[in-house]
Design an enzyme around this catalytic site. Structure first.
Site, short mmCIF file in Angstrom:
data_model
loop_
_atom_site.label_atom_id
_atom_site.label_comp_id
_atom_site.label_asym_id
_atom_site.label_seq_id
_atom_site.Cartn_x
_atom_site.Cartn_y
_atom_site.Cartn_z
N HIS A 306 -7.06 -81.70 65.57
CA HIS A 306 -7.18 -79.74 64.94
C HIS A 306 -7.95 -80.31 64.57
O HIS A 306 -8.47 -81.03 64.26
CB HIS A 306 -5.99 -79.81 64.18
CG HIS A 306 -5.60 -78.59 63.71
ND1 HIS A 306 -6.50 -78.18 62.75
CD2 HIS A 306 -5.10 -77.68 64.28
CE1 HIS A 306 -6.64 -76.69 62.23
NE2 HIS A 306 -5.84 -76.07 63.46
N ASP A 363 0.60 -75.30 68.97
CA ASP A 363 0.92 -74.69 69.75
C ASP A 363 1.42 -76.20 71.04
O ASP A 363 1.95 -75.55 71.90
CB ASP A 363 -0.45 -74.42 70.86
CG ASP A 363 -1.30 -73.29 70.42
OD1 ASP A 363 -0.59 -72.55 69.32
OD2 ASP A 363 -2.32 -73.67 69.51
N1 CMC Z 1 -6.99 -84.02 74.28
C1 CMC Z 1 -8.04 -85.54 74.32
N2 CMC Z 1 -9.25 -85.91 73.39
C2 CMC Z 1 -8.99 -84.90 72.67
C3 CMC Z 1 -8.71 -83.93 72.14
C4 CMC Z 1 -7.60 -83.45 73.23
N3 CMC Z 1 -6.73 -82.14 73.16
N4 CMC Z 1 -9.00 -83.11 70.79
C5 CMC Z 1 -9.91 -84.06 71.01
N5 CMC Z 1 -10.40 -84.77 72.01
C6 CMC Z 1 -11.35 -85.58 71.23
C7 CMC Z 1 -12.41 -85.27 71.09
O1 CMC Z 1 -12.98 -85.52 73.38
C8 CMC Z 1 -13.66 -86.22 71.35
O2 CMC Z 1 -13.95 -87.52 71.31
P1 CMC Z 1 -14.98 -88.15 71.08
O3 CMC Z 1 -15.40 -88.37 70.01
O4 CMC Z 1 -14.59 -89.30 71.69
O5 CMC Z 1 -16.07 -87.04 71.32
C9 CMC Z 1 -12.97 -86.34 69.69
O6 CMC Z 1 -11.74 -86.24 69.91
C10 CMC Z 1 -12.77 -85.49 68.21
O7 CMC Z 1 -12.63 -83.78 69.39
P2 CMC Z 1 -13.97 -82.76 68.58
O8 CMC Z 1 -13.87 -81.96 70.05
O9 CMC Z 1 -14.87 -82.81 68.09
O10 CMC Z 1 -12.68 -81.89 68.04
P3 CMC Z 1 -12.79 -80.14 67.05
O11 CMC Z 1 -12.15 -80.44 66.12
O12 CMC Z 1 -13.96 -79.93 67.55
O13 CMC Z 1 -11.45 -79.20 68.23
C11 CMC Z 1 -9.52 -79.24 69.13
C12 CMC Z 1 -10.75 -79.19 67.91
C13 CMC Z 1 -8.12 -78.15 68.63
C14 CMC Z 1 -10.40 -78.07 69.98
C15 CMC Z 1 -9.24 -79.73 70.15
O14 CMC Z 1 -8.78 -81.22 69.51
C16 CMC Z 1 -8.57 -79.10 71.34
O15 CMC Z 1 -9.93 -78.77 72.01
N6 CMC Z 1 -7.89 -80.11 70.90
C17 CMC Z 1 -6.50 -78.96 72.38
C18 CMC Z 1 -6.55 -77.78 72.14
C19 CMC Z 1 -5.31 -77.03 71.17
O16 CMC Z 1 -4.62 -77.65 71.51
N7 CMC Z 1 -6.46 -76.05 70.45
C20 CMC Z 1 -4.71 -75.70 69.90
C21 CMC Z 1 -5.65 -76.15 68.53
S1 CMC Z 1 -4.01 -75.39 67.07
C22 CMC Z 1 -3.81 -74.24 67.03
C23 CMC Z 1 -5.41 -73.13 66.52
O17 CMC Z 1 -6.25 -73.19 65.71
O18 CMC Z 1 -5.11 -71.68 67.39
#
Ligand code: CMC
Length: 428
Positions: A306, A363
């Site tokens: 998140h 989720d």
């Molecule tokens: N699986 C594997 N790696 C992950 C995941 C995941 N679900 N989430 C983040 N990472 C890694 C990402 O690859 C990155 O690694 P590195 O630092 O080595 O590059 C690090 O963790 C930070 O991730 P980010 O993408 O920079 O984080 P963000 O804040 O931009 O994204 C997020 C947040 C929710 C989009 C992301 O965690 C994600 O894609 N999660 C899966 C989708 C999901 O469950 N979304 C629902 C969110 S909660 C409800 C809502 O808001 O709707």
């Protein structure tokens, strides 16, 4: 004395005021930065950018705290209803018995769809995603109720809010019926908000539908848990579209589109599809964890991570308990729950996820509950949208009434070609 941040730039010292929130959150006010220095700030994905001051929802992502209007999510889930929580979000206070009764009556009064709107359903192709139908129908409401604009909004807030909160439920249930080729079920004046929704979804003239009080309670909790989450992607979209003085329905329809994406609300559908895939491929959890850690593979574990929570998402804790209580009573649902529990356990022990502070989010378990209640996966994000409606309305209202609000218009650092000369097509 208020705090001042000092920025040294091009040999000049720039003083930037610091704004402090009621929970001691601090922000450096850079609104005069470009005028004074010619510089802008660059912040991909707005991870450090506050777009507004807001009184609605407080999150402490490090401690796993979520509060609506000062009330903890745990307190509201224990004691409130979705309808009351919606009122709280929109008005900033808990309604008196009379106010709550009036608001509930408005929800009943506005629950029907205009008969002409029913015709729209026949124009969508069979198999259209219900989120697509939802966004289109909510946008179409502005043609049926054109008087809602930025100026009339405040006078009419209860009517407009009731119309949206009530109709989105009817639109959603009808879109499901359309996708299954079954007749629409009208809302009833005698049922509560959640009972009405479940009945419109699942009642049929031949099979009827018996309401399960535990499902009604779970629906109520899930809607409360989704009701607001401050400046998330869809709410920021609603605010940004609304900042141009687009009407509320158009603004919320844009928010619905933003919510649909699998990184946002679409994750609940993606989680269930992922759990089913793990099950069908033999239940090898480690294979999927390794895929998620492999940087050459775009696969991510849906339902983990998140932007704001760097600790347990408080919503996921509550949802996990409901999930267990519902699924343990239902035959045939256990394998996916077992996979989810094993996946969570393995992820929490894994260094990759621990070092990045990736925990289960809202989720992760919600889809399992929806499935156990009988919802098809395509409806999962629609359920998120029904829950988020009061939050979108509250934010739109707050923005419209904020004297400091301006049209949202981010800047950029241009990195494209410098001046080029046009060549006629014959010479290229
Ligand atoms: N699986 C594997 N790696 C992950 C995941 C995941 N679900 N989430 C983040 N990472 C890694 C990402 O690859 C990155 O690694 P590195 O630092 O080595 O590059 C690090 O963790 C930070 O991730 P980010 O993408 O920079 O984080 P963000 O804040 O931009 O994204 C997020 C947040 C929710 C989009 C992301 O965690 C994600 O894609 N999660 C899966 C989708 C999901 O469950 N979304 C629902 C969110 S909660 C409800 C809502 O808001 O709707």
């Amino acid at each position: 004395m208020s705090e001042i941040a000092t920025l040294n730039l091009d040999g000049k010292s720039i003083q930037l005021p610091v704004t402090v929130g009621s929970e001691n959150e601090k922000g450096i006010d850079i609104s005069k930065l470009r005028a004074e220095t010619g510089y802008i700030t660059l912040d991909n994905g707005f991870g450090n950018t506050g777009a507004c001051k807001s009184n609605i929802t407080f999150i402490d992502g490090e401690k796993g705290i979520l509060r609506y209007r000062g009330f903890s999510i745990e307190d509201l889930c224990e004691n409130s209803s979705f309808v009351e929580t919606a009122y709280l979000l929109i008005h900033d206070y808990l309604p008196s018995p009379d106010e709550l009764a009036k608001f509930s009556a408005l929800l009943t009064r506005y629950s029907m769809l205009h008969e002409d709107m029913r015709n729209f359903y026949s124009l969508f192709p069979r198999g259209a995603h219900p989120m697509n139908i939802l966004g289109t129908m909510v946008n179409a409401l502005s043609s049926f109720y054109p008087s809602v604009d930025a100026n009339s909004m405040t006078d009419d807030i209860d009517v407009t809010a009731a119309r949206l909160i009530s109709k989105i439920r009817t639109i959603a249930a009808f879109s499901y019926k359309k996708s299954t080729g079954k007749p629409f079920v009208n809302p009833s004046r005698d049922a509560s908000y959640c009972e009405n929704f479940l009945n419109m979804m699942f009642w049929s003239p031949v099979n009827g539908y018996e309401l399960d009080p535990e499902h009604v309670k779970a629906m109520n909790l899930l809607l409360i848990l989704h009701a607001d989450h401050e400046q998330n992607c869809s709410t920021s979209t609603v605010r940004l579209v609304g900042s141009s003085h687009a009407n509320l329905y158009a603004s919320i329809s844009s928010g619905i589109s933003a919510l649909w994406g699998p990184l946002h609300g679409g994750a609940n559908q993606a989680v269930l599809e992922m759990l089913e895939r793990i099950y069908e491929e033999g239940g090898d959890i480690q294979k999927f964890i390794d895929m998620a850690k492999d940087k050459s593979n775009p696969f991510r574990l849906s339902g983990f991570g998140h932007r704001v929570y760097k600790n347990f998402d408080p919503r996921s804790k509550i949802i996990k308990d409901i999930c267990r209580s519902i699924l343990e009573k239902q035959a045939g649902q256990q394998p996916l729950l077992d996979i989810a529990l094993r996946l969570e356990e393995a992820v929490l022990k894994d260094d990759y996820f621990a070092s990045r502070k990736l925990y289960p989010n809202v989720d992760f378990y919600s889809g399992l509950i929806y499935k156990a209640m009988g919802f098809p996966v395509e409806m999962f994000t629609v359920l998120f949208a029904i829950g988020r409606m009061p939050g979108w309305i509250a934010h739109w209202k707050e923005m419209v009434n904020d004297p400091a609000a301006r049209i949202g218009r981010p800047r950029q650092i241009y990195t494209g070609s410098t001046l080029r000369k046009y060549e006629p097509v014959s010479k290229r």
